[in-house]
Design an enzyme around this catalytic site. Structure first.
Site, PDB file in Angstrom:
ATOM      1  N   TYR A 182       0.569   4.214   0.941  1.00 22.02           N
ATOM      2  CA  TYR A 182       0.638   5.126   2.081  1.00 22.02           C
ATOM      3  C   TYR A 182       1.111   4.453   3.359  1.00 22.02           C
ATOM      4  O   TYR A 182       1.134   5.065   4.420  1.00 22.02           O
ATOM      5  CB  TYR A 182      -0.719   5.791   2.336  1.00 22.02           C
ATOM      6  CG  TYR A 182      -1.900   4.845   2.471  1.00 22.02           C
ATOM      7  CD1 TYR A 182      -1.888   3.804   3.379  1.00 22.02           C
ATOM      8  CD2 TYR A 182      -3.039   5.010   1.683  1.00 22.02           C
ATOM      9  CE1 TYR A 182      -2.960   2.949   3.511  1.00 22.02           C
ATOM     10  CE2 TYR A 182      -4.128   4.157   1.808  1.00 22.02           C
ATOM     11  CZ  TYR A 182      -4.079   3.137   2.733  1.00 22.02           C
ATOM     12  OH  TYR A 182      -5.146   2.292   2.860  1.00 22.02           O
ATOM     13  N   CYS A 235       3.767   2.772  21.324  1.00 20.95           N
ATOM     14  CA  CYS A 235       2.531   2.828  20.540  1.00 20.95           C
ATOM     15  C   CYS A 235       2.833   2.360  19.115  1.00 20.95           C
ATOM     16  O   CYS A 235       3.971   2.459  18.643  1.00 20.95           O
ATOM     17  CB  CYS A 235       2.008   4.267  20.529  1.00 20.95           C
ATOM     18  SG  CYS A 235       0.684   4.539  19.343  1.00 20.95           S
ATOM     19  N   ASP A 236       1.813   1.896  18.451  1.00 22.03           N
ATOM     20  CA  ASP A 236       1.915   1.473  17.059  1.00 22.03           C
ATOM     21  C   ASP A 236       2.484   2.593  16.176  1.00 22.03           C
ATOM     22  O   ASP A 236       3.165   2.345  15.194  1.00 22.03           O
ATOM     23  CB  ASP A 236       0.502   1.096  16.610  1.00 22.03           C
ATOM     24  CG  ASP A 236       0.457   0.556  15.204  1.00 22.03           C
ATOM     25  OD1 ASP A 236       1.411  -0.119  14.805  1.00 22.03           O
ATOM     26  OD2 ASP A 236      -0.549   0.809  14.513  1.00 22.03           O
ATOM     27  N   CYS A 254      -5.872  20.087  12.776  1.00 23.23           N
ATOM     28  CA  CYS A 254      -6.683  20.966  13.634  1.00 23.23           C
ATOM     29  C   CYS A 254      -7.812  21.677  12.880  1.00 23.23           C
ATOM     30  O   CYS A 254      -8.954  21.655  13.330  1.00 23.23           O
ATOM     31  CB  CYS A 254      -5.798  21.976  14.341  1.00 23.23           C
ATOM     32  SG  CYS A 254      -6.744  23.182  15.291  1.00 23.23           S
ATOM     33  N   CYS A 286       0.852  -1.196   0.000  1.00 25.59           N
ATOM     34  CA  CYS A 286       0.000   0.000   0.000  1.00 25.59           C
ATOM     35  C   CYS A 286       0.889   1.247   0.000  1.00 25.59           C
ATOM     36  O   CYS A 286       1.822   1.356   0.790  1.00 25.59           O
ATOM     37  CB  CYS A 286      -0.924  -0.018   1.216  1.00 25.59           C
ATOM     38  SG  CYS A 286      -2.015  -1.441   1.202  1.00 25.59           S
ATOM     39  N   CYS A 332     -11.316  16.723  21.840  1.00 21.97           N
ATOM     40  CA  CYS A 332     -10.189  16.516  20.940  1.00 21.97           C
ATOM     41  C   CYS A 332      -8.882  16.176  21.649  1.00 21.97           C
ATOM     42  O   CYS A 332      -8.150  15.286  21.230  1.00 21.97           O
ATOM     43  CB  CYS A 332     -10.007  17.775  20.097  1.00 21.97           C
ATOM     44  SG  CYS A 332      -8.605  17.729  18.980  1.00 21.97           S
ATOM     45  N   ARG A 383      -4.175   1.024  -2.312  1.00 19.24           N
ATOM     46  CA  ARG A 383      -4.060  -0.322  -1.745  1.00 19.24           C
ATOM     47  C   ARG A 383      -3.754  -1.316  -2.874  1.00 19.24           C
ATOM     48  O   ARG A 383      -4.648  -1.951  -3.437  1.00 19.24           O
ATOM     49  CB  ARG A 383      -5.335  -0.708  -0.975  1.00 19.24           C
ATOM     50  CG  ARG A 383      -5.559   0.186   0.246  1.00 19.24           C
ATOM     51  CD  ARG A 383      -6.484  -0.424   1.251  1.00 19.24           C
ATOM     52  NE  ARG A 383      -5.923  -1.616   1.874  1.00 19.24           N
ATOM     53  CZ  ARG A 383      -5.102  -1.616   2.917  1.00 19.24           C
ATOM     54  NH1 ARG A 383      -4.723  -0.480   3.460  1.00 19.24           N
ATOM     55  NH2 ARG A 383      -4.639  -2.743   3.406  1.00 19.24           N
TER      56      ARG A 383
HETATM   57  S1  SF4 Z   1      -2.235   6.370  18.422  1.00 22.65           S
HETATM   58 FE1  SF4 Z   1      -1.630   8.460  19.003  1.00 22.65          FE
HETATM   59  S2  SF4 Z   1      -3.128   9.058  20.560  1.00 22.65           S
HETATM   60 FE2  SF4 Z   1      -3.238   6.843  20.386  1.00 22.65          FE
HETATM   61  S3  SF4 Z   1      -1.815   6.061  21.960  1.00 22.65           S
HETATM   62 FE3  SF4 Z   1      -0.662   6.230  20.035  1.00 22.65          FE
HETATM   63  S4  SF4 Z   1       0.319   8.233  20.120  1.00 22.65           S
HETATM   64 FE4  SF4 Z   1      -1.351   8.226  21.627  1.00 22.65          FE
HETATM   65  S1  SF4 Z   2      -7.136  23.640  18.840  1.00 25.30           S
HETATM   66 FE1  SF4 Z   2      -7.446  22.089  17.238  1.00 25.30          FE
HETATM   67  S2  SF4 Z   2      -6.122  20.368  17.758  1.00 25.30           S
HETATM   68 FE2  SF4 Z   2      -6.279  21.714  19.576  1.00 25.30          FE
HETATM   69  S3  SF4 Z   2      -7.945  20.827  20.795  1.00 25.30           S
HETATM   70 FE3  SF4 Z   2      -8.888  22.371  19.476  1.00 25.30          FE
HETATM   71  S4  SF4 Z   2      -9.541  21.306  17.629  1.00 25.30           S
HETATM   72 FE4  SF4 Z   2      -8.098  19.985  18.706  1.00 25.30          FE
END
Ligand code: SF4
Ligand code: SF4
Length: 451
Positions: free
Chosen positions: A27, A286-287, A360, A25, A337, A140
């Site tokens: 990406y 983390c992944d 954002c 894939c 968020c 993909r």
């Molecule tokens: S995917 Fe992002 S938000 Fe979720 S545990 Fe990992 S680093 Fe944190």
């Molecule tokens: S400013 Fe943007 S990234 Fe930060 S909490 Fe608000 S929506 Fe989420």
């Protein structure tokens, strides 16, 4: 200093084939991780597998234990590996615990025996599918560069034939970002899926992973596009499908509106409880942070629970909150968020502070758009009513003024949405143009209020 309590539950994505995959894939951020293990066979030994299962079960202090398989492509391990994994779980399972296996797959190797096994052992299968053919095949592809849409749809039909629980994992990228409604309707009406998870593709052209620099790759979704994608899907879902289609992002966010905290790690205030296990037993934070700086240790050498609760991992978890720029701290949608995933925090705020999330602008547009219906659903949930009632409330609201039904039922729905009763001299919400006291607020039988 007081010791921090042990972690009672966590989630580990085990990668039995590491980054090895039968597809290519365009990406995929994980393929490049093969470089971390030069010369490796990329096959998890039974010793690592048993250690992962035994220690995960032992470390959980709650009755539900999640065992997750991911990749790369985990089915490359072959069915026998997973049969042994189930035997191992039975050997170590404690009375009263429930073990839920999940597997994320591209579906290419699924066949009848695989599906029988998945059904029999109640696996939850995540199938990667990015929408109708042109959108899926844009990225993909297999090793020869050929699209995989037909093969994934064949896998989907097999899962349905065998009544395996599955959800669709769809990435949102440059080729489908402007087609949110089309993608959603395809999953609902043609694929027959009920559970969908959308993941934004935000990749940068570098070799070092999330913390490296580099331009955002062309395959990525742009921030505003991501907002438009989610809005398009949400508007359809909230008017037609609440309670019968489940979009993980929406459900996770609804928890934030209803209870103040999302159930999804990307919208959670802190990280640290979603880790990644490589094929050789190396455990990472983390992944999305499988990189040398985030290697916690190896589960064959150190107890898994110790690594999950280590100071390094706790700091990784807290950093998500501690590193928030002021712009986020002052955001009206911080509760939902929380700055989203740290891997995407690489732009500057309008006043120049680093660490703002790349997505954002789109996230904020989406949160603003859904705020009203989310509040309605949260209110319904808190009153022990089904969130699906929001569809009737919105239908009543969406009606043009002139054609609003002049019925008490419609009025009551409107009021539920607004969350208030009109005053006697307010215009009647049915749209008649008369005062409430002379219309639906008029006493019935001359005895009391009509409503
Ligand atoms: S995917 Fe992002 S938000 Fe979720 S545990 Fe990992 S680093 Fe944190
Ligand atoms: S400013 Fe943007 S990234 Fe930060 S909490 Fe608000 S929506 Fe989420």
């Amino acid at each position: 200093m007081a010791e921090e309590p042990a972690v009672s539950a966590f989630h580990i994505m085990a990668k039995p084939t590491g980054a090895a995959c039968n597809l290519n894939c365009r990406y995929c951020f994980y393929l490049r991780k093969q470089g971390l293990y030069p010369g490796s066979s990329f096959r998890m030994s039974d010793k690592v597998m048993e250690s992962y299962i035994r220690q995960t079960i032992q470390a959980h202090q709650v009755p539900q234990v999640a065992i997750a398989w991911q990749g790369g492509e985990p089915t490359l391990m072959g069915l026998e590996f997973f049969r042994r994994a189930i035997d191992c779980q039975k050997k170590h399972q404690r009375p009263g615990t429930v073990i839920q296996n999940s597997i994320q797959t591209n579906g290419i190797l699924l066949d009848d025996p695989w599906c029988e096994f998945l059904r029999e052992n109640r696996f939850l299968v995540g199938l990667s599918l990015d929408g109708p053919r042109p959108m899926h095949d844009a990225y993909r592809v297999d090793k020869a560069g050929e699209g995989t849409f037909d093969r994934v749809m064949r896998a989907l039909r097999l899962l349905q034939k065998h009544r395996v629980d599955f959800n669709i994992l769809a990435t949102v990228h440059a080729a489908n970002a402007e087609r949110g409604l089309e993608v959603y309707r395809f999953f609902r009406d043609q694929a027959g899926a009920q559970f969908i998870q959308f993941i934004p593709i935000v990749e940068r052209d570098n070799e070092t992973g999330p913390r490296g620099s580099g331009e955002v790759a062309d395959c990525s979704v742009r921030p505003e596009q991501y907002g438009r994608f989610l809005i398009a899907v949400f508007d359809e879902w909230v008017r037609r499908d609440v309670g019968r289609m489940f979009v993980v992002t929406f459900d996770g966010l609804l928890a934030a509106w209803a209870y103040g905290k999302s159930s999804l790690c990307v919208f959670h205030p802190t990280c640290g409880l979603d880790l990644a296990l490589e094929h050789n037993g190396d455990l990472y934070s983390c992944d999305h942070f499988v990189e040398p700086e985030r290697l916690l240790g190896n589960i064959l050498e150190q107890p898994l629970a110790e690594l999950v609760g280590s100071p390094a991992q706790r700091k990784f978890g807290r950093d998500k909150q501690d590193a928030l720029p002021r712009y986020c701290r002052q955001c009206e949608f911080l509760f939902a968020c929380n700055g989203e995933c740290p891997k995407n925090r690489f732009i500057r705020t309008p006043d120049g502070e680093p660490g703002l999330n790349y997505l954002c602008a789109g996230l904020k547009a989406f949160f603003r758009h859904v705020d009203d219906p989310m509040r309605m659903m949260a209110d319904l949930i808190r009153r022990n009513r089904p969130a699906a009632e929001v569809m009737r409330i919105l239908a009543a609201r969406d009606m043009p003024e002139a054609s609003k039904p002049r019925s008490i039922a419609a009025w009551s729905l409107l009021q539920e949405g607004a969350g208030r009763r009109p005053g006697r001299n307010d215009p009647c919400p049915c749209g008649s143009g008369r005062k409430f006291k002379h219309c639906h607020g008029r006493p019935r039988d001359g005895k009391g209020g009509a409503l």
